[in-house]
Design a protein around this motif. Sequence first.
Motif, PDB file in Angstrom:
ATOM      1  N   ARG A  21       3.619 -30.385  31.600  1.00 41.66           N
ATOM      2  CA  ARG A  21       3.585 -30.429  30.439  1.00 41.66           C
ATOM      3  C   ARG A  21       2.316 -31.275  29.699  1.00 41.66           C
ATOM      4  NH1 ARG A  21       3.372 -25.455  29.779  1.00 41.66           N
ATOM      5  NH2 ARG A  21       2.628 -26.094  27.792  1.00 41.66           N
ATOM      6  N   ARG A  62       6.925 -26.829  35.827  1.00 47.77           N
ATOM      7  CA  ARG A  62       7.911 -26.629  34.593  1.00 47.77           C
ATOM      8  C   ARG A  62       8.200 -27.978  34.018  1.00 47.77           C
ATOM      9  NH1 ARG A  62       5.600 -22.195  33.475  1.00 47.77           N
ATOM     10  NH2 ARG A  62       5.894 -20.277  34.880  1.00 47.77           N
ATOM     11  N   ASN A  87      -1.327 -30.351  28.180  1.00 45.18           N
ATOM     12  CA  ASN A  87      -1.785 -30.843  26.755  1.00 45.18           C
ATOM     13  C   ASN A  87      -3.157 -31.789  27.017  1.00 45.18           C
ATOM     14  OD1 ASN A  87       0.478 -29.691  25.657  1.00 45.18           O
ATOM     15  ND2 ASN A  87       1.639 -31.462  25.650  1.00 45.18           N
TER      16      ASN A  87
END
Length: 260
Positions: A14, A9, A18
């Motif tokens: 992230r 998380r 992406n």
Amino acid sequence: MREATNEGRGPLYRLYINRIRRSLVAERVPHHVAMMIDGNRRWARQLGFDSAAHGHRAGAAKMQEFLGWCDDVGVRVVSLYLLSNDNLRKRDSQELADLLEIIAELADGLSRERDWRVKHVGRADQLPAELARVLADAQERTRDHTGLHVNLAVGYGGRGEIVDAVRSIIAQHEREGGSLEELAASLTPEQIGEHLYTGGQPDPDLVIRTSGEQRLSDFLLWQSAHSEFYFVEALGPDLREVDFLRAIRDYTRRDRRFGG
């Protein structure tokens, strides 16, 4: 009771997510993804819960999240295997009652999500009347929606689906006054496909199964004849977006042979 981890998380996670997203070639993203969520009961047992319902509820929540991931990367059709005909016969009565309630809540929730279109695939006459009603209402409520098409396989069996398709073809042929000899001579795979529960839809390009299991379990037997398969070690409720994106990335890199 062991606590569930919150792995994956942070900002680096992230960033990696992406990066994978940017690497996907839109034209190669699968049009139709079929998901076999497995391991809900094991997940509940490993976390020390005294009821499998906790796992099934977590799995249902994960499936709603999974559908969002699919929608976001451009998948247009998703088929979820939620309850087989075998499950209806073999599950413990309390576990089955809990599971039926959870599926009803999921179907109703999905019919109110974005512009998704919900369709029940399976034998409604095998289901409790209340669940059959909820599924029918969800299908009717979303009939004119044009977003992600969501097939909910409930009371479903692949062999039974093929039998039902053949029965439907025979009944139609009989209504039109044709003979069995004429039907035998004219029957085609395309004709059977049109009479399946998913008639008019493209076959799944990619079938994903969680929990490390590598079998079809009577799911979309006819439709998955030329599908690609991807198996994830994570138990159903532990499936992460990165697991999904890796599956999509892997699919986009494959050279599909369609039986060749």
